[in-house]
Design a protein around this motif. Structure first.
Motif, PDB file in Angstrom:
ATOM      1  N   UNK A   9       0.826  -1.208   0.000  1.00 41.82           N
ATOM      2  CA  UNK A   9       0.000   0.000   0.000  1.00 41.82           C
ATOM      3  C   UNK A   9       0.858   1.256   0.000  1.00 41.82           C
ATOM      4  N   UNK A  10       1.923   1.257   0.816  1.00 34.52           N
ATOM      5  CA  UNK A  10       2.798   2.418   0.847  1.00 34.52           C
ATOM      6  C   UNK A  10       3.479   2.616  -0.505  1.00 34.52           C
ATOM      7  N   UNK A  11       3.915   1.546  -1.127  1.00 36.71           N
ATOM      8  CA  UNK A  11       4.545   1.650  -2.449  1.00 36.71           C
ATOM      9  C   UNK A  11       3.559   2.218  -3.461  1.00 36.71           C
ATOM     10  N   UNK A  12       2.330   1.742  -3.441  1.00 36.81           N
ATOM     11  CA  UNK A  12       1.312   2.266  -4.365  1.00 36.81           C
ATOM     12  C   UNK A  12       1.065   3.757  -4.112  1.00 36.81           C
ATOM     13  N   UNK A  13       0.994   4.157  -2.843  1.00 39.91           N
ATOM     14  CA  UNK A  13       0.833   5.576  -2.504  1.00 39.91           C
ATOM     15  C   UNK A  13       2.027   6.391  -3.002  1.00 39.91           C
ATOM     16  N   UNK A  14       3.221   5.839  -2.845  1.00 34.78           N
ATOM     17  CA  UNK A  14       4.440   6.527  -3.272  1.00 34.78           C
ATOM     18  C   UNK A  14       4.459   6.723  -4.781  1.00 34.78           C
ATOM     19  N   UNK A  15       4.135   5.676  -5.524  1.00 30.84           N
ATOM     20  CA  UNK A  15       4.123   5.785  -6.991  1.00 30.84           C
ATOM     21  C   UNK A  15       3.083   6.809  -7.437  1.00 30.84           C
ATOM     22  N   UNK A  16       1.922   6.792  -6.820  1.00 28.01           N
ATOM     23  CA  UNK A  16       0.873   7.762  -7.136  1.00 28.01           C
ATOM     24  C   UNK A  16       1.327   9.180  -6.795  1.00 28.01           C
ATOM     25  N   UNK A  17       1.943   9.347  -5.623  1.00 21.21           N
ATOM     26  CA  UNK A  17       2.435  10.663  -5.196  1.00 21.21           C
ATOM     27  C   UNK A  17       3.458  11.196  -6.184  1.00 21.21           C
ATOM     28  N   UNK A  38      14.887  -3.687 -10.796  1.00 23.30           N
ATOM     29  CA  UNK A  38      13.934  -2.585 -10.642  1.00 23.30           C
ATOM     30  C   UNK A  38      14.231  -1.409 -11.570  1.00 23.30           C
ATOM     31  N   UNK A  39      15.313  -1.492 -12.311  1.00 24.42           N
ATOM     32  CA  UNK A  39      15.728  -0.392 -13.182  1.00 24.42           C
ATOM     33  C   UNK A  39      14.824  -0.286 -14.403  1.00 24.42           C
ATOM     34  N   UNK A  51      11.629   1.548 -10.446  1.00 21.50           N
ATOM     35  CA  UNK A  51      10.334   1.355  -9.820  1.00 21.50           C
ATOM     36  C   UNK A  51      10.422   0.092  -8.965  1.00 21.50           C
ATOM     37  N   UNK A  52       9.823   0.089  -7.773  1.00 20.65           N
ATOM     38  CA  UNK A  52       9.866  -1.122  -6.954  1.00 20.65           C
ATOM     39  C   UNK A  52       9.293  -2.319  -7.717  1.00 20.65           C
ATOM     40  N   UNK A  53       9.972  -3.444  -7.582  1.00 20.87           N
ATOM     41  CA  UNK A  53       9.521  -4.674  -8.227  1.00 20.87           C
ATOM     42  C   UNK A  53       9.703  -5.820  -7.229  1.00 20.87           C
ATOM     43  N   UNK A  54       8.758  -6.743  -7.222  1.00 20.99           N
ATOM     44  CA  UNK A  54       8.823  -7.865  -6.274  1.00 20.99           C
ATOM     45  C   UNK A  54      10.046  -8.722  -6.539  1.00 20.99           C
ATOM     46  N   UNK A  55      10.669  -9.152  -5.457  1.00 20.56           N
ATOM     47  CA  UNK A  55      11.831 -10.027  -5.572  1.00 20.56           C
ATOM     48  C   UNK A  55      11.371 -11.433  -5.936  1.00 20.56           C
ATOM     49  N   UNK A  79      10.516  -7.693   5.184  1.00 19.64           N
ATOM     50  CA  UNK A  79      10.709  -6.343   4.660  1.00 19.64           C
ATOM     51  C   UNK A  79      11.785  -6.320   3.581  1.00 19.64           C
ATOM     52  N   UNK A  80      12.934  -6.922   3.880  1.00 22.07           N
ATOM     53  CA  UNK A  80      14.051  -6.889   2.938  1.00 22.07           C
ATOM     54  C   UNK A  80      13.923  -7.898   1.796  1.00 22.07           C
ATOM     55  N   UNK A  81      12.922  -8.749   1.828  1.00 24.25           N
ATOM     56  CA  UNK A  81      12.795  -9.749   0.763  1.00 24.25           C
ATOM     57  C   UNK A  81      11.555  -9.548  -0.104  1.00 24.25           C
ATOM     58  N   UNK A  82      10.840  -8.444   0.078  1.00 17.21           N
ATOM     59  CA  UNK A  82       9.635  -8.213  -0.724  1.00 17.21           C
ATOM     60  C   UNK A  82       9.917  -7.516  -2.054  1.00 17.21           C
ATOM     61  N   UNK A  83      10.718  -6.449  -2.042  1.00 16.28           N
ATOM     62  CA  UNK A  83      10.889  -5.612  -3.238  1.00 16.28           C
ATOM     63  C   UNK A  83      12.349  -5.262  -3.483  1.00 16.28           C
ATOM     64  N   UNK A  84      12.696  -5.173  -4.763  1.00 14.98           N
ATOM     65  CA  UNK A  84      13.942  -4.536  -5.167  1.00 14.98           C
ATOM     66  C   UNK A  84      13.646  -3.052  -5.332  1.00 14.98           C
ATOM     67  N   UNK A  85      14.635  -2.221  -5.028  1.00 18.38           N
ATOM     68  CA  UNK A  85      14.468  -0.788  -5.210  1.00 18.38           C
ATOM     69  C   UNK A  85      15.677  -0.036  -4.696  1.00 18.38           C
ATOM     70  N   UNK A  86      15.615   1.289  -4.809  1.00  8.73           N
ATOM     71  CA  UNK A  86      16.732   2.128  -4.386  1.00  8.73           C
ATOM     72  C   UNK A  86      16.425   2.876  -3.100  1.00  8.73           C
TER      73      UNK A  86
END
Length: 184
Positions: A9-17, A38-39, A51-55, A79-86
């Motif tokens: 949900x936070x990732x979706x809010x972030x992308x929308x923001x 994620x590049x 963009x965040x992408x699922x691992x 937390x550390x195994x859900x998404x790749x990102x920067x």
């Protein structure tokens, strides 16, 4: 709500923001020619959009647990195994922060080494074991999960946890909102 749901949900809010503010998630890449999962695109010589992408598969922390003879709290492993990102910028009532993320497999290995070093330092200082998950705009303060309970705390580097922010990472996600973070 589960940690995975609250993080998604936070990732979706972030992308929308970011879309509403006409901003692109950008990161420095040591080698833009070697794309991380994620590049999205190379912006210039050392800058990429992402963009965040699922691992797939999720990160494995059994090597860290074996090295430390410790079971990491399930929230921090998840937390550390859900998404790749920067890293995602966020705003909390206590200030700005950046949620740490794993960029690629090489970054995962560096993170795991840093987690081992951090926990060994906590043991040497005879302090409760914590695992960091976010940076703040103050280089000497991180956000950490208290390993035995899963509670989220502010932690001054080298000091004991000081201020409890949430009972869990999932609860912490309900306290933050998307923001641009310039501290790192």
């Amino acid at each position: 709500m589960s940690l995975a749901e609250s993080y998604q949900n936070f990732i979706e809010q972030t992308l929308s923001w970011h879309q509403q503010h006409n901003l692109t998630l950008q990161a420095w890449s040591a080698d833009p020619a070697t794309a991380a999962p994620c590049q999205l695109a190379v912006l210039d010589e050392h800058q990429v959009s992402w963009q965040p992408v699922k691992q797939q598969p999720p990160a494995d922390f059994s090597n860290v647990e074996q090295a430390l003879e410790l079971e990491l709290h399930s929230d921090i492993k998840q937390f550390y195994s859900l998404f790749y990102g920067a890293g995602l910028g966020a705003s909390h009532s206590r200030g700005m922060l950046q949620l740490l993320m794993v960029w690629d497999q090489a970054d995962l290995a560096r993170l795991q080494e840093n987690l081992i070093g951090h926990i060994l330092m906590k043991r040497r200082l005879k302090q409760p074991e914590t695992v960091f998950f976010a940076l703040t705009d103050d280089d000497s303060i991180v956000l950490s999960v208290l390993n035995h309970s899963g509670e989220v705390y502010l932690e001054a580097v080298g000091k004991d946890v000081s201020e409890k922010l949430a009972d869990s990472l999932a609860a912490f996600f309900s306290q933050i909102s998307p923001a641009a973070y310039q501290g790192v």
